[in-house]
Design an enzyme around this catalytic site. Structure first.
Site, PDB file in Angstrom:
ATOM      1  N   HIS A 125       1.976   3.563  -9.130  1.00 43.27           N
ATOM      2  CA  HIS A 125       1.743   2.244  -9.117  1.00 43.27           C
ATOM      3  C   HIS A 125       2.916   1.629 -10.173  1.00 43.27           C
ATOM      4  O   HIS A 125       3.532   0.550  -9.726  1.00 43.27           O
ATOM      5  CB  HIS A 125       0.537   1.770  -9.928  1.00 43.27           C
ATOM      6  CG  HIS A 125      -0.733   2.102  -9.231  1.00 43.27           C
ATOM      7  ND1 HIS A 125      -0.792   1.875  -7.754  1.00 43.27           N
ATOM      8  CD2 HIS A 125      -1.671   2.870  -9.839  1.00 43.27           C
ATOM      9  CE1 HIS A 125      -1.930   2.368  -7.305  1.00 43.27           C
ATOM     10  NE2 HIS A 125      -2.486   3.073  -8.503  1.00 43.27           N
ATOM     11  N   ARG A 135      -1.251   9.430  -9.701  1.00 41.23           N
ATOM     12  CA  ARG A 135      -1.324   8.170  -8.941  1.00 41.23           C
ATOM     13  C   ARG A 135      -0.632   6.840  -9.576  1.00 41.23           C
ATOM     14  O   ARG A 135       0.037   6.203  -8.986  1.00 41.23           O
ATOM     15  CB  ARG A 135      -2.795   7.884  -8.405  1.00 41.23           C
ATOM     16  CG  ARG A 135      -3.266   8.803  -7.524  1.00 41.23           C
ATOM     17  CD  ARG A 135      -4.822   8.641  -7.076  1.00 41.23           C
ATOM     18  NE  ARG A 135      -4.970   6.986  -6.721  1.00 41.23           N
ATOM     19  CZ  ARG A 135      -4.692   6.482  -5.561  1.00 41.23           C
ATOM     20  NH1 ARG A 135      -4.308   7.417  -4.662  1.00 41.23           N
ATOM     21  NH2 ARG A 135      -4.715   5.294  -5.174  1.00 41.23           N
ATOM     22  N   THR A 147     -10.771  -6.735  -4.669  1.00 43.44           N
ATOM     23  CA  THR A 147     -12.133  -6.645  -5.142  1.00 43.44           C
ATOM     24  C   THR A 147     -12.608  -5.303  -5.273  1.00 43.44           C
ATOM     25  O   THR A 147     -13.186  -4.876  -6.091  1.00 43.44           O
ATOM     26  CB  THR A 147     -12.900  -7.569  -4.501  1.00 43.44           C
ATOM     27  OG1 THR A 147     -12.396  -9.020  -4.573  1.00 43.44           O
ATOM     28  CG2 THR A 147     -14.558  -7.533  -5.050  1.00 43.44           C
ATOM     29  N   GLU A 148     -12.433  -4.641  -4.152  1.00 46.82           N
ATOM     30  CA  GLU A 148     -12.828  -3.439  -3.805  1.00 46.82           C
ATOM     31  C   GLU A 148     -12.123  -2.372  -4.921  1.00 46.82           C
ATOM     32  O   GLU A 148     -12.658  -1.061  -5.172  1.00 46.82           O
ATOM     33  CB  GLU A 148     -12.508  -2.758  -2.441  1.00 46.82           C
ATOM     34  CG  GLU A 148     -13.643  -3.518  -1.405  1.00 46.82           C
ATOM     35  CD  GLU A 148     -13.407  -4.886  -1.013  1.00 46.82           C
ATOM     36  OE1 GLU A 148     -12.162  -5.394  -1.249  1.00 46.82           O
ATOM     37  OE2 GLU A 148     -14.027  -5.791  -0.634  1.00 46.82           O
ATOM     38  N   ASP A 162       0.735  -1.131  -0.064  1.00 47.53           N
ATOM     39  CA  ASP A 162       0.160   0.032   0.130  1.00 47.53           C
ATOM     40  C   ASP A 162       0.836   1.185  -0.099  1.00 47.53           C
ATOM     41  O   ASP A 162       1.998   1.204   0.491  1.00 47.53           O
ATOM     42  CB  ASP A 162      -1.050  -0.234   1.138  1.00 47.53           C
ATOM     43  CG  ASP A 162      -2.235   0.928   1.092  1.00 47.53           C
ATOM     44  OD1 ASP A 162      -2.631   1.375  -0.014  1.00 47.53           O
ATOM     45  OD2 ASP A 162      -2.517   1.371   2.239  1.00 47.53           O
ATOM     46  N   TRP A 177     -11.809  -2.646  -7.907  1.00 45.14           N
ATOM     47  CA  TRP A 177     -12.553  -2.135  -8.881  1.00 45.14           C
ATOM     48  C   TRP A 177     -13.398  -0.990  -8.950  1.00 45.14           C
ATOM     49  O   TRP A 177     -13.625  -0.291 -10.179  1.00 45.14           O
ATOM     50  CB  TRP A 177     -13.358  -3.384  -9.128  1.00 45.14           C
ATOM     51  CG  TRP A 177     -12.954  -4.656  -9.767  1.00 45.14           C
ATOM     52  CD1 TRP A 177     -12.783  -5.773  -9.103  1.00 45.14           C
ATOM     53  CD2 TRP A 177     -12.121  -4.745 -10.753  1.00 45.14           C
ATOM     54  NE1 TRP A 177     -12.043  -6.642  -9.762  1.00 45.14           N
ATOM     55  CE2 TRP A 177     -11.635  -6.229 -11.036  1.00 45.14           C
ATOM     56  CE3 TRP A 177     -11.878  -4.226 -11.953  1.00 45.14           C
ATOM     57  CZ2 TRP A 177     -10.989  -6.822 -12.049  1.00 45.14           C
ATOM     58  CZ3 TRP A 177     -11.150  -4.851 -13.322  1.00 45.14           C
ATOM     59  CH2 TRP A 177     -10.620  -6.058 -12.957  1.00 45.14           C
ATOM     60  N   SER A 212      -7.894  -4.762   5.341  1.00 44.87           N
ATOM     61  CA  SER A 212      -8.396  -4.564   3.902  1.00 44.87           C
ATOM     62  C   SER A 212      -9.143  -5.753   3.289  1.00 44.87           C
ATOM     63  O   SER A 212      -8.577  -6.188   1.872  1.00 44.87           O
ATOM     64  CB  SER A 212      -7.487  -3.772   3.071  1.00 44.87           C
ATOM     65  OG  SER A 212      -7.201  -2.439   3.774  1.00 44.87           O
ATOM     66  N   ARG A 247      -4.485  -2.190   8.957  1.00 47.08           N
ATOM     67  CA  ARG A 247      -5.698  -2.609   8.844  1.00 47.08           C
ATOM     68  C   ARG A 247      -5.553  -3.884   7.711  1.00 47.08           C
ATOM     69  O   ARG A 247      -4.285  -3.674   7.227  1.00 47.08           O
ATOM     70  CB  ARG A 247      -6.852  -1.771   8.199  1.00 47.08           C
ATOM     71  CG  ARG A 247      -6.751  -0.772   7.014  1.00 47.08           C
ATOM     72  CD  ARG A 247      -7.797  -0.182   6.626  1.00 47.08           C
ATOM     73  NE  ARG A 247      -7.621   0.799   5.599  1.00 47.08           N
ATOM     74  CZ  ARG A 247      -7.528   2.193   5.673  1.00 47.08           C
ATOM     75  NH1 ARG A 247      -7.969   2.626   6.971  1.00 47.08           N
ATOM     76  NH2 ARG A 247      -7.199   2.645   4.714  1.00 47.08           N
ATOM     77  N   ARG A 272      -0.234   7.780  -2.528  1.00 53.37           N
ATOM     78  CA  ARG A 272       0.497   8.807  -1.800  1.00 53.37           C
ATOM     79  C   ARG A 272       1.712   9.083  -2.484  1.00 53.37           C
ATOM     80  O   ARG A 272       2.014  10.222  -2.291  1.00 53.37           O
ATOM     81  CB  ARG A 272       0.344   8.384  -0.376  1.00 53.37           C
ATOM     82  CG  ARG A 272      -1.008   8.803   0.420  1.00 53.37           C
ATOM     83  CD  ARG A 272      -1.305   8.117   1.623  1.00 53.37           C
ATOM     84  NE  ARG A 272      -1.395   6.529   1.466  1.00 53.37           N
ATOM     85  CZ  ARG A 272      -1.405   5.664   2.397  1.00 53.37           C
ATOM     86  NH1 ARG A 272      -0.933   6.133   3.434  1.00 53.37           N
ATOM     87  NH2 ARG A 272      -1.453   4.581   1.997  1.00 53.37           N
ATOM     88  N   TRP A 273       2.528   7.949  -2.654  1.00 49.51           N
ATOM     89  CA  TRP A 273       3.941   8.520  -3.215  1.00 49.51           C
ATOM     90  C   TRP A 273       4.009   9.315  -4.079  1.00 49.51           C
ATOM     91  O   TRP A 273       4.821  10.060  -4.225  1.00 49.51           O
ATOM     92  CB  TRP A 273       4.691   6.753  -3.394  1.00 49.51           C
ATOM     93  CG  TRP A 273       6.125   6.993  -3.882  1.00 49.51           C
ATOM     94  CD1 TRP A 273       6.918   6.815  -2.874  1.00 49.51           C
ATOM     95  CD2 TRP A 273       6.589   7.254  -4.988  1.00 49.51           C
ATOM     96  NE1 TRP A 273       8.283   6.937  -3.456  1.00 49.51           N
ATOM     97  CE2 TRP A 273       7.909   7.190  -5.033  1.00 49.51           C
ATOM     98  CE3 TRP A 273       6.016   7.518  -6.442  1.00 49.51           C
ATOM     99  CZ2 TRP A 273       8.886   7.586  -5.893  1.00 49.51           C
ATOM    100  CZ3 TRP A 273       7.014   7.756  -7.178  1.00 49.51           C
ATOM    101  CH2 TRP A 273       8.252   7.769  -7.270  1.00 49.51           C
ATOM    102  N   LEU A 291      10.858 -20.187  -5.082  1.00 44.50           N
ATOM    103  CA  LEU A 291       9.659 -19.390  -4.549  1.00 44.50           C
ATOM    104  C   LEU A 291       8.344 -19.464  -5.313  1.00 44.50           C
ATOM    105  O   LEU A 291       8.239 -19.449  -6.356  1.00 44.50           O
ATOM    106  CB  LEU A 291      10.139 -18.127  -4.606  1.00 44.50           C
ATOM    107  CG  LEU A 291       9.237 -17.115  -3.860  1.00 44.50           C
ATOM    108  CD1 LEU A 291       9.382 -16.795  -2.544  1.00 44.50           C
ATOM    109  CD2 LEU A 291       9.628 -15.485  -4.397  1.00 44.50           C
TER     110      LEU A 291
END
Ligand code: IPE
Ligand code: IPE
Ligand code: MG
Length: 273
Positions: A56, A52, A85-86, A39, A88, A215, A213, A43-44, A150
């Site tokens: 990413h 934004r 999911t959120e 996360d 989206w 999330s 949190r 903000r970065w 891995l």
């Protein structure tokens, strides 16, 4: 052993020998599974007056370096929460940019992941992703299917409530088909139907970006995970930050409901201490 430097140019400044990190860790007590809520990309970028989506893109460098380090250290499972999911519900332009970035990144990184024996596993409602992105992801999965190092779990269009809902549906069908008696449903029956089946529960769950949190991430699997919240925004999360999280994890006493005395006695009996 030196960290292989074939990644993006931003990674080049991180040239520390892996021995430097190994010296700080108890290699017999590495977490087998680290899960990360990545996360802070937005903000970065905003802190730098940038879009934004640029945050990413920058976050991909962190994905590359943390995956490489986890693999080099011998962590067995790394699970990354990349798109919920959120998520989206974010503005269409941001969702589209993220989808393009996911496709582009997997295409670009698959050869190196394969060379490093990393096995890609997709966790989430992958059918919701655009077709081209699904094709890129499937190619990555197929290419790395034989890799035994891995396991890199990519949580895409994932949420724990979605996963648990799917699991309940599968179990209901199994009961209706007469495969399982409702009264006999066990924790293992549930685990076998989660998208993470076959992957052990995370030992360490890291969240970057300062929020404390979960999330909607791995609600079943994280029942006994050690939680580590870092204030560092994901694009700034580097090898040093990851090793600090591992060091903190190694200081924790995992009791799983028992007493501290019981845990110590068991560790002494097994020769751990
Ligand atoms: C995490 O960074 C990446 C995704 C959720 C896709 P955010 O985009 O949530 O960044 P912040 O939290 O807004 O800074
Ligand atoms: C969690 O980050 C999801 C991912 C990192 C993919 P969010 O930024 O979506 O979480 P909230 O909205 O702050 O809880
Ligand atoms: Mg966020």
């Amino acid at each position: 052993m030196t960290i292989v430097r074939t990644g993006l140019k931003n990674d080049i400044k991180m040239t520390k020998n892996i021995d430097h990190y190994i010296k700080r860790l108890d290699m017999d007590r590495l977490p087998a599974h680290v899960a990360i809520i990545m996360d802070g990309n937005g903000r970065w970028a905003r802190q730098r007056m940038r879009e934004r989506t640029e945050g990413h893109s920058e976050g991909v460098h962190s994905v590359n370096r943390i995956t490489r380090l986890a693999s080099d250290l011998g962590v067995k499972y790394l699970t990354l929460y990349a798109f919920s999911t959120e998520n989206w519900h974010r503005p269409t332009e941001e969702v589209d940019a993220l989808m393009r970035l996911i496709g582009w990144t997997i295409r670009k990184e698959t050869p190196e992941l394969k060379a490093n024996n990393v096995h890609i596993r997709l966790l989430g409602d992958i059918d919701r992703l655009p077709e081209e992105v699904r094709a890129d992801l499937q190619h990555g999965v197929d290419e790395t299917a034989g890799c035994t190092g891995l396991t890199l779990g990519l949580c895409l269009s994932y949420s724990a409530r979605w996963e648990l809902t799917m699991t309940v549906r599968k179990l209901a069908e199994a009961v209706l088909n007469g495969e399982i008696a409702a009264a006999a449903i066990s924790e293992k029956d549930i685990e076998d139907r989660l998208v993470t089946s076959g992957i052990p529960d995370p030992d360490l769950l890291i969240r970057t970006g300062g929020e404390q949190r979960i999330s909607n991430f791995l609600l079943w699997q994280a029942a006994y995970s050690e939680l580590y919240f870092s204030p560092v925004l994901w694009p700034d999360f580097d090898e040093e930050c990851f090793v600090s999280a591992l060091e903190e994890y190694q200081k924790r006493e995992r009791r799983f409901g028992k007493t501290g005395d019981q845990v110590k006695t068991e560790q002494q009996a097994s020769g751990e201490i």
